[in-house]
Scaffold this motif. Structure first.
Motif, PDB file in Angstrom:
ATOM      1  N   MET A   1      31.717  -6.602  65.147  1.00 63.97           N
ATOM      2  CA  MET A   1      31.181  -5.238  65.271  1.00 63.97           C
ATOM      3  C   MET A   1      29.793  -5.275  65.907  1.00 63.97           C
ATOM      4  N   LEU A   2      29.611  -4.539  66.996  1.00 67.86           N
ATOM      5  CA  LEU A   2      28.329  -4.583  67.695  1.00 67.86           C
ATOM      6  C   LEU A   2      27.316  -3.621  67.067  1.00 67.86           C
ATOM      7  N   LEU A   3      27.777  -2.387  66.829  1.00 69.41           N
ATOM      8  CA  LEU A   3      26.870  -1.364  66.279  1.00 69.41           C
ATOM      9  C   LEU A   3      27.597  -0.617  65.162  1.00 69.41           C
ATOM     10  N   GLU A   4      26.934  -0.534  64.016  1.00 70.26           N
ATOM     11  CA  GLU A   4      27.576   0.122  62.872  1.00 70.26           C
ATOM     12  C   GLU A   4      26.602   1.080  62.193  1.00 70.26           C
ATOM     13  N   LEU A   5      27.020   2.338  62.112  1.00 68.40           N
ATOM     14  CA  LEU A   5      26.222   3.365  61.413  1.00 68.40           C
ATOM     15  C   LEU A   5      26.939   3.675  60.109  1.00 68.40           C
ATOM     16  N   ASN A   6      26.196   3.615  59.026  1.00 65.17           N
ATOM     17  CA  ASN A   6      26.824   3.781  57.727  1.00 65.17           C
ATOM     18  C   ASN A   6      26.125   4.841  56.892  1.00 65.17           C
ATOM     19  N   ASP A   7      26.806   5.952  56.633  1.00 63.61           N
ATOM     20  CA  ASP A   7      26.329   6.986  55.711  1.00 63.61           C
ATOM     21  C   ASP A   7      24.906   7.474  56.050  1.00 63.61           C
ATOM     22  N   LEU A   8      24.706   7.805  57.334  1.00 58.25           N
ATOM     23  CA  LEU A   8      23.370   8.235  57.788  1.00 58.25           C
ATOM     24  C   LEU A   8      23.062   9.667  57.363  1.00 58.25           C
ATOM     25  N   HIS A   9      21.872   9.842  56.781  1.00 61.67           N
ATOM     26  CA  HIS A   9      21.384  11.169  56.405  1.00 61.67           C
ATOM     27  C   HIS A   9      20.051  11.414  57.109  1.00 61.67           C
ATOM     28  N   VAL A  10      19.963  12.538  57.823  1.00 59.94           N
ATOM     29  CA  VAL A  10      18.727  12.894  58.519  1.00 59.94           C
ATOM     30  C   VAL A  10      18.458  14.376  58.287  1.00 59.94           C
ATOM     31  N   SER A  11      17.205  14.692  57.981  1.00 61.33           N
ATOM     32  CA  SER A  11      16.829  16.106  57.810  1.00 61.33           C
ATOM     33  C   SER A  11      15.630  16.432  58.682  1.00 61.33           C
ATOM     34  N   TYR A  12      15.607  17.682  59.189  1.00 61.08           N
ATOM     35  CA  TYR A  12      14.415  18.227  59.831  1.00 61.08           C
ATOM     36  C   TYR A  12      13.881  19.266  58.856  1.00 61.08           C
TER      37      TYR A  12
ATOM     38  N   SER B   1      18.214   5.029  68.259  1.00 63.87           N
ATOM     39  CA  SER B   1      17.118   4.585  69.148  1.00 63.87           C
ATOM     40  C   SER B   1      15.802   4.337  68.422  1.00 63.87           C
ATOM     41  N   GLY B   2      15.709   4.765  67.163  1.00 66.29           N
ATOM     42  CA  GLY B   2      14.459   4.594  66.421  1.00 66.29           C
ATOM     43  C   GLY B   2      13.486   5.744  66.604  1.00 66.29           C
ATOM     44  N   LEU B   3      13.917   6.810  67.314  1.00 71.40           N
ATOM     45  CA  LEU B   3      13.032   7.959  67.532  1.00 71.40           C
ATOM     46  C   LEU B   3      12.967   8.844  66.285  1.00 71.40           C
ATOM     47  N   ILE B   4      14.008   8.725  65.450  1.00 70.23           N
ATOM     48  CA  ILE B   4      14.049   9.455  64.174  1.00 70.23           C
ATOM     49  C   ILE B   4      14.369   8.445  63.082  1.00 70.23           C
ATOM     50  N   ARG B   5      13.701   8.574  61.956  1.00 70.11           N
ATOM     51  CA  ARG B   5      13.999   7.697  60.816  1.00 70.11           C
ATOM     52  C   ARG B   5      15.006   8.364  59.888  1.00 70.11           C
ATOM     53  N   PRO B   6      16.073   7.658  59.514  1.00 68.63           N
ATOM     54  CA  PRO B   6      17.019   8.264  58.572  1.00 68.63           C
ATOM     55  C   PRO B   6      16.440   8.296  57.154  1.00 68.63           C
ATOM     56  N   GLN B   7      16.801   9.329  56.378  1.00 66.35           N
ATOM     57  CA  GLN B   7      16.387   9.378  54.965  1.00 66.35           C
ATOM     58  C   GLN B   7      17.206   8.389  54.147  1.00 66.35           C
ATOM     59  N   ALA B   8      18.446   8.202  54.570  1.00 69.17           N
ATOM     60  CA  ALA B   8      19.323   7.267  53.848  1.00 69.17           C
ATOM     61  C   ALA B   8      20.373   6.758  54.823  1.00 69.17           C
ATOM     62  N   GLY B   9      21.000   5.643  54.447  1.00 73.15           N
ATOM     63  CA  GLY B   9      22.041   5.056  55.287  1.00 73.15           C
ATOM     64  C   GLY B   9      21.519   3.858  56.062  1.00 73.15           C
ATOM     65  N   SER B  10      22.408   3.190  56.771  1.00 69.25           N
ATOM     66  CA  SER B  10      22.011   1.975  57.491  1.00 69.25           C
ATOM     67  C   SER B  10      22.519   1.999  58.929  1.00 69.25           C
ATOM     68  N   ILE B  11      21.761   1.296  59.785  1.00 66.58           N
ATOM     69  CA  ILE B  11      22.172   1.097  61.186  1.00 66.58           C
ATOM     70  C   ILE B  11      22.094  -0.403  61.429  1.00 66.58           C
ATOM     71  N   ASN B  12      23.231  -1.007  61.692  1.00 69.09           N
ATOM     72  CA  ASN B  12      23.259  -2.443  61.956  1.00 69.09           C
ATOM     73  C   ASN B  12      23.681  -2.711  63.393  1.00 69.09           C
ATOM     74  N   TYR B  13      22.927  -3.584  64.050  1.00 65.07           N
ATOM     75  CA  TYR B  13      23.238  -3.996  65.418  1.00 65.07           C
ATOM     76  C   TYR B  13      23.390  -5.510  65.397  1.00 65.07           C
ATOM     77  N   LYS B  14      24.550  -5.988  65.809  1.00 61.79           N
ATOM     78  CA  LYS B  14      24.876  -7.426  65.725  1.00 61.79           C
ATOM     79  C   LYS B  14      24.648  -7.949  64.304  1.00 61.79           C
ATOM     80  N   GLY B  15      24.979  -7.113  63.320  1.00 59.36           N
ATOM     81  CA  GLY B  15      24.897  -7.547  61.924  1.00 59.36           C
ATOM     82  C   GLY B  15      23.527  -7.463  61.288  1.00 59.36           C
ATOM     83  N   LYS B  16      22.507  -7.030  62.065  1.00 59.27           N
ATOM     84  CA  LYS B  16      21.151  -6.934  61.506  1.00 59.27           C
ATOM     85  C   LYS B  16      20.678  -5.488  61.477  1.00 59.27           C
ATOM     86  N   SER B  17      19.913  -5.150  60.438  1.00 59.40           N
ATOM     87  CA  SER B  17      19.445  -3.770  60.297  1.00 59.40           C
ATOM     88  C   SER B  17      18.367  -3.455  61.332  1.00 59.40           C
ATOM     89  N   ILE B  18      18.519  -2.305  62.017  1.00 58.00           N
ATOM     90  CA  ILE B  18      17.486  -1.882  62.980  1.00 58.00           C
ATOM     91  C   ILE B  18      16.886  -0.526  62.582  1.00 58.00           C
TER      92      ILE B  18
END
Length: 235
Positions: free
Chosen positions: A1-12, A49-66
């Motif tokens: 898996m190259l990119l994995e988004l898991n249970d992302l929560h973002v609020s404005y 892209s890192g322009l917004i920080r999630p309140q919860a959840g994970s973003i993994n790229y090549k198995g590492k959190s970004i």
């Protein structure tokens, strides 16, 4: 898996833009995110892209959190975004814009080679290389935004509404180029209002509604799904 988004929560502020979005992109795929305006598609890309920080959840790229890395570090790892509305540096020339795409690199010969590849792929940019980017047409600016992103040598290209505001003939051309870029080994996560075109070139797709994934599967299956046809394909 190259990119994995898991249970992302973002609020404005009080607005919940993403409510538990999960999706994955395998190496070599084109994966589309489709949905109406305000569904959370652009927010998803900006969070990767890192322009917004999630309140919860994970973003993994090549198995590492970004998820907590700044945008420039995410670019240097190989994840680069072509932003909605192109966002070229209008007071800089075409070639200066392309060189800006390579700002995380210091291999001069490699940069030279990549410039040549970009000009081979986008001959119109070579013709206008010393022109100010603000004087280019919408289609040329889209090509420049794509070329600029490719100068960072991305493994994953995040594309936000590449067909926006373009004439139908140019839309065909831009999508043909996206397919070519993918064939040369770049994985693509594509956000696109033109669901027909997006599904026609993608391997898989996710349908977002008000910040949640409501459907996902092979692009062909979604294109033939009556719900999707009715809501997004005008059929």
């Amino acid at each position: 898996m190259l990119l994995e988004l898991n249970d992302l929560h973002v609020s404005y502020g009080a607005i919940r833009a993403l409510k538990g979005v999960s999706c994955q992109v395998d190496e070599g795929e084109i994966v589309a995110l489709i949905g109406a305006n305000g569904a959370g598609k652009t927010t998803t890309l900006r969070t990767v892209s890192g322009l917004i920080r999630p309140q919860a959840g994970s973003i993994n790229y090549k198995g590492k959190s970004i998820a907590k890395l700044p945008p420039h570090q995410i670019v240097s790892l190989g994840v680069c975004q072509v932003p909605e509305g192109r966002r070229v540096f209008t007071r800089m020339t075409v070639i200066e814009n392309l060189e800006m795409g390579a700002y995380t690199r210091n291999d001069k010969n490699g940069i030279k080679e990549d410039l040549k590849k970009i000009f081979d792929r986008f001959p119109r940019l070579e013709e206008r290389k010393n022109q100010l980017s603000g004087t280019l047409s919408g289609g040329e600016q889209q090509m420049l935004a794509m070329g600029r992103a490719l100068m960072s040598r991305p493994n994953v290209l995040l594309m936000d509404e590449p067909s926006m505001g373009l004439a139908p003939m140019l839309v065909q051309e831009i999508f043909a180029i996206i397919k070519e870029i993918n064939k040369t080994g770049t994985t693509i996560l594509l956000v696109e209002q033109n669901a027909h075109m997006a599904l026609s070139i993608s391997n898989r797709a996710y349908v977002l509604e008000t910040g949640e994934v409501v459907l996902s599967g092979p692009a062909e299956d979604l294109a033939n799904n009556p719900e999707v046809q009715k809501a997004y394909l005008g059929e």
